[in-house]
Design a protein around this motif. Sequence first.
Motif, PDB file in Angstrom:
ATOM      1  N   LEU B  67       0.499 -14.768   3.562  1.00  0.00           N
ATOM      2  CA  LEU B  67       0.523 -13.536   4.350  1.00  0.00           C
ATOM      3  C   LEU B  67       1.913 -12.913   4.302  1.00  0.00           C
ATOM      4  O   LEU B  67       2.904 -13.544   4.685  1.00  0.00           O
ATOM      5  N   LEU B  68       1.970 -11.692   3.803  1.00  0.00           N
ATOM      6  CA  LEU B  68       3.225 -10.927   3.768  1.00  0.00           C
ATOM      7  C   LEU B  68       3.193  -9.901   4.897  1.00  0.00           C
ATOM      8  O   LEU B  68       2.303  -9.043   4.939  1.00  0.00           O
ATOM      9  N   VAL B  69       4.140 -10.023   5.811  1.00  0.00           N
ATOM     10  CA  VAL B  69       4.213  -9.108   6.957  1.00  0.00           C
ATOM     11  C   VAL B  69       5.364  -8.131   6.724  1.00  0.00           C
ATOM     12  O   VAL B  69       6.508  -8.543   6.531  1.00  0.00           O
ATOM     13  N   LEU B  70       5.055  -6.847   6.715  1.00  0.00           N
ATOM     14  CA  LEU B  70       6.076  -5.814   6.529  1.00  0.00           C
ATOM     15  C   LEU B  70       6.269  -5.056   7.836  1.00  0.00           C
ATOM     16  O   LEU B  70       5.336  -4.461   8.360  1.00  0.00           O
ATOM     17  N   GLN B  71       7.483  -5.103   8.338  1.00  0.00           N
ATOM     18  CA  GLN B  71       7.820  -4.348   9.549  1.00  0.00           C
ATOM     19  C   GLN B  71       9.055  -3.497   9.274  1.00  0.00           C
ATOM     20  O   GLN B  71       9.822  -3.765   8.361  1.00  0.00           O
ATOM     21  N   GLY B  72       9.236  -2.486  10.082  1.00  0.00           N
ATOM     22  CA  GLY B  72      10.424  -1.640   9.968  1.00  0.00           C
ATOM     23  C   GLY B  72      10.153  -0.311  10.649  1.00  0.00           C
ATOM     24  O   GLY B  72       8.999   0.038  10.915  1.00  0.00           O
ATOM     25  N   MET B  73      11.220   0.431  10.917  1.00  0.00           N
ATOM     26  CA  MET B  73      11.099   1.746  11.555  1.00  0.00           C
ATOM     27  C   MET B  73      10.267   2.672  10.649  1.00  0.00           C
ATOM     28  O   MET B  73      10.067   2.389   9.469  1.00  0.00           O
ATOM     29  N   ASP B  74       9.838   3.803  11.176  1.00  0.00           N
ATOM     30  CA  ASP B  74       9.157   4.811  10.361  1.00  0.00           C
ATOM     31  C   ASP B  74      10.017   5.153   9.145  1.00  0.00           C
ATOM     32  O   ASP B  74      11.236   5.264   9.259  1.00  0.00           O
ATOM     33  N   THR B  75       9.373   5.329   8.024  1.00  0.00           N
ATOM     34  CA  THR B  75      10.000   5.681   6.732  1.00  0.00           C
ATOM     35  C   THR B  75      10.802   4.526   6.128  1.00  0.00           C
ATOM     36  O   THR B  75      11.491   4.724   5.124  1.00  0.00           O
ATOM     37  N   SER B  76      10.696   3.329   6.704  1.00  0.00           N
ATOM     38  CA  SER B  76      11.523   2.240   6.163  1.00  0.00           C
ATOM     39  C   SER B  76      10.992   1.742   4.823  1.00  0.00           C
ATOM     40  O   SER B  76      11.689   0.999   4.123  1.00  0.00           O
ATOM     41  N   GLY B  77       9.767   2.130   4.451  1.00  0.00           N
ATOM     42  CA  GLY B  77       9.313   1.816   3.102  1.00  0.00           C
ATOM     43  C   GLY B  77       8.245   0.751   2.998  1.00  0.00           C
ATOM     44  O   GLY B  77       8.060   0.148   1.939  1.00  0.00           O
ATOM     45  N   LYS B  78       7.503   0.548   4.068  1.00  0.00           N
ATOM     46  CA  LYS B  78       6.444  -0.463   4.035  1.00  0.00           C
ATOM     47  C   LYS B  78       5.405  -0.077   2.971  1.00  0.00           C
ATOM     48  O   LYS B  78       4.995  -0.895   2.150  1.00  0.00           O
ATOM     49  N   GLY B  79       5.000   1.170   3.003  1.00  0.00           N
ATOM     50  CA  GLY B  79       4.040   1.644   2.002  1.00  0.00           C
ATOM     51  C   GLY B  79       4.614   1.606   0.592  1.00  0.00           C
ATOM     52  O   GLY B  79       3.906   1.311  -0.370  1.00  0.00           O
ATOM     53  N   GLY B  80       5.888   1.889   0.476  1.00  0.00           N
ATOM     54  CA  GLY B  80       6.540   1.864  -0.840  1.00  0.00           C
ATOM     55  C   GLY B  80       6.539   0.459  -1.443  1.00  0.00           C
ATOM     56  O   GLY B  80       6.370   0.302  -2.651  1.00  0.00           O
ATOM     57  N   VAL B  81       6.728  -0.536  -0.603  1.00  0.00           N
ATOM     58  CA  VAL B  81       6.691  -1.920  -1.095  1.00  0.00           C
ATOM     59  C   VAL B  81       5.290  -2.248  -1.618  1.00  0.00           C
ATOM     60  O   VAL B  81       5.134  -2.887  -2.660  1.00  0.00           O
ATOM     61  N   VAL B  82       4.278  -1.783  -0.917  1.00  0.00           N
ATOM     62  CA  VAL B  82       2.906  -2.033  -1.381  1.00  0.00           C
ATOM     63  C   VAL B  82       2.695  -1.351  -2.733  1.00  0.00           C
ATOM     64  O   VAL B  82       2.176  -1.941  -3.679  1.00  0.00           O
ATOM     65  N   ARG B  83       3.138  -0.108  -2.827  1.00  0.00           N
ATOM     66  CA  ARG B  83       2.879   0.696  -4.022  1.00  0.00           C
ATOM     67  C   ARG B  83       3.668   0.187  -5.230  1.00  0.00           C
ATOM     68  O   ARG B  83       3.195   0.267  -6.362  1.00  0.00           O
ATOM     69  N   HIS B  84       4.870  -0.305  -4.997  1.00  0.00           N
ATOM     70  CA  HIS B  84       5.717  -0.671  -6.134  1.00  0.00           C
ATOM     71  C   HIS B  84       5.798  -2.173  -6.398  1.00  0.00           C
ATOM     72  O   HIS B  84       5.977  -2.587  -7.537  1.00  0.00           O
ATOM     73  N   THR B  85       5.707  -2.982  -5.368  1.00  0.00           N
ATOM     74  CA  THR B  85       5.874  -4.428  -5.558  1.00  0.00           C
ATOM     75  C   THR B  85       4.526  -5.145  -5.546  1.00  0.00           C
ATOM     76  O   THR B  85       4.177  -5.840  -6.502  1.00  0.00           O
ATOM     77  N   VAL B  86       3.776  -4.953  -4.488  1.00  0.00           N
ATOM     78  CA  VAL B  86       2.474  -5.619  -4.398  1.00  0.00           C
ATOM     79  C   VAL B  86       1.581  -5.186  -5.562  1.00  0.00           C
ATOM     80  O   VAL B  86       0.792  -5.965  -6.095  1.00  0.00           O
ATOM     81  N   ALA B  87       1.752  -3.926  -5.977  1.00  0.00           N
ATOM     82  CA  ALA B  87       0.928  -3.375  -7.064  1.00  0.00           C
ATOM     83  C   ALA B  87       1.163  -4.075  -8.399  1.00  0.00           C
ATOM     84  O   ALA B  87       0.429  -3.821  -9.359  1.00  0.00           O
ATOM     85  N   LEU B  88       2.162  -4.941  -8.485  1.00  0.00           N
ATOM     86  CA  LEU B  88       2.426  -5.624  -9.753  1.00  0.00           C
ATOM     87  C   LEU B  88       1.364  -6.680 -10.071  1.00  0.00           C
ATOM     88  O   LEU B  88       1.252  -7.116 -11.203  1.00  0.00           O
ATOM     89  N   VAL B  89       0.618  -7.103  -9.066  1.00  0.00           N
ATOM     90  CA  VAL B  89      -0.373  -8.157  -9.325  1.00  0.00           C
ATOM     91  C   VAL B  89      -1.794  -7.605  -9.258  1.00  0.00           C
ATOM     92  O   VAL B  89      -2.021  -6.486  -8.811  1.00  0.00           O
ATOM     93  N   ASP B  90      -2.738  -8.409  -9.693  1.00  0.00           N
ATOM     94  CA  ASP B  90      -4.155  -8.041  -9.757  1.00  0.00           C
ATOM     95  C   ASP B  90      -4.684  -7.607  -8.382  1.00  0.00           C
ATOM     96  O   ASP B  90      -4.662  -8.398  -7.438  1.00  0.00           O
ATOM     97  N   PRO B  91      -5.183  -6.371  -8.277  1.00  0.00           N
ATOM     98  CA  PRO B  91      -5.688  -5.884  -6.984  1.00  0.00           C
ATOM     99  C   PRO B  91      -6.784  -6.773  -6.398  1.00  0.00           C
ATOM    100  O   PRO B  91      -6.979  -6.796  -5.190  1.00  0.00           O
ATOM    101  N   GLN B  92      -7.462  -7.496  -7.268  1.00  0.00           N
ATOM    102  CA  GLN B  92      -8.540  -8.356  -6.793  1.00  0.00           C
ATOM    103  C   GLN B  92      -8.028  -9.467  -5.880  1.00  0.00           C
ATOM    104  O   GLN B  92      -8.772  -9.993  -5.063  1.00  0.00           O
ATOM    105  N   GLY B  93      -6.755  -9.808  -6.032  1.00  0.00           N
ATOM    106  CA  GLY B  93      -6.201 -10.895  -5.240  1.00  0.00           C
ATOM    107  C   GLY B  93      -5.456 -10.445  -3.996  1.00  0.00           C
ATOM    108  O   GLY B  93      -4.851 -11.259  -3.308  1.00  0.00           O
TER     109      GLY B  93
END
Lengths: 283, 283
Positions: B67-93
Amino acid sequence: MPRVIAEHLRLPPGPVDLAAIPTGATPGFDGGKSDGKEALTELGDELSDLQERLFAEGRSGGHRSLLLVLQGMDTSGKGGVVRHTVALVDPQGIEVTAFGRPTEEELAHDFLWRVRNALPAPGRIGVFDRSHYEDVLVAKVRELVDADEVERRYDAINELEAELVAGGTPVLKCFLHISPDEQRERLLKRLDRPEKHWKFDPVDIDDRQLWPEFRDAYETALERTNTEVAPWYVVPGDKKWYRNLAVGLLLRDALAHLAPTWPPAEIDVEAQRQRLLDEQPVQ
Amino acid sequence: MPRVIAEHLRLPPGPVDLAAIPTGATPGFDGGKSDGKEALTELGDELSDLQERLFAEGRSGGHRSLLLVLQGMDTSGKGGVVRHTVALVDPQGIEVTAFGRPTEEELAHDFLWRVRNALPAPGRIGVFDRSHYEDVLVAKVRELVDADEVERRYDAINELEAELVAGGTPVLKCFLHISPDEQRERLLKRLDRPEKHWKFDPVDIDDRQLWPEFRDAYETALERTNTEVAPWYVVPGDKKWYRNLAVGLLLRDALAHLAPTWPPAEIDVEAQRQRLLDEQPVQ
């Protein structure tokens, strides 16, 4: 970027003869492997933009979504499409469901129960790796249900899909079409690679002797469910790069047809900008 | 590829002073933006390999997940981490859950109810874009619950996380740390881009005047939940490329620590190969 690939892949109405559709061709695409891989990479931005608009719409009160159904014989590349094509967009907007052998709980319900539970949320792209079609394919070949029930299921599938489309969820159905020889090569390759052994099920080899029966079942299922609102696309799958690109282009077309637009600003942009410029120092 | 970034980012036990931790630094990484982006791309293969092993384990009877928990103030980049880092692996997983303002149904249950419902399935990487921590952050700052309840929640969170870790699901907690000035720049940029207006909530500007209160709430929450089994990592977030790389490296380390191995072959590989080589022609 080819714009007309869908016309080449859309299954015409009427009886289906899969043996007459080449599995190694690249309809609608003139280039080779490296061109195809490049085209897929280039497609990423367009797919991402469309997906993000749909996502934004869903977060702003919209209810539309999209369902991509991937079917095909073992090793036809359903997982590969997810890994190479679906992976081009933001994982936050994707919901992948792999349908395996039904559980006891699932079997206690109508066959569409687990499918309804897995439909994409507003703004999302749902991806089915196998789907409700298994219930008129393996269920028919292995005679898990009687012929009347199979007949009922074709109709129930058409009703579900019509309902989805009418409700704002287009259903993009791709049959990944490989030859038995290509499957054999892929199974042999899995045996060569210890990291693929967990995927290997000896039943997959047994099933090869049922290839004609599965093909028949596919032909009937494709014909019976090849509706105007949710037609089938037959994607030649022997060339992996073409398969990945073709599904990407079909997905792009389906999203473009939805034409999701950025939700309008519900704010006075200038006033908000001024607030930021005038604010008390924050630290 | 840097191997020791975690040591730089792991929050030491004891009181937390976020103002003393630089938001624009790149601890553990010597290069600049282009080096960082290249390193992230290179990391993709390693992340994919580890993710696929974990997935294979989950499909072969294993029960572990991450489980990866992303926290931070608004605009801190939680969505960006998903889009750029998490997206490196198979979406099925991957299973991404974005936690918004609780619904009526969610409020009718204990605050951890919706979190338990969103825990990753065996073999998957769950990603929380916001999480149960909102219930000791915004809930505290806006006094949605009383101080005793906030106290109870720190303990409940620690118990849940300890339970998860003991059960084979490590919890990787990343606080994306940005400065108020960086947030102001990012909000101004959103206003410049019509395709970002749907994300803009004027409350985000109001909240900037509560920055010290949110920081206090974060400091207490980080301190109280910075346990041995599920420590916090503070990721400087002003440089997006560093943030994406750092979370990727932490994720890699967490997966590597799980050390998922390919499930052993439960088949006689040679016999299966021979079956394919000897089979009746299939067509």
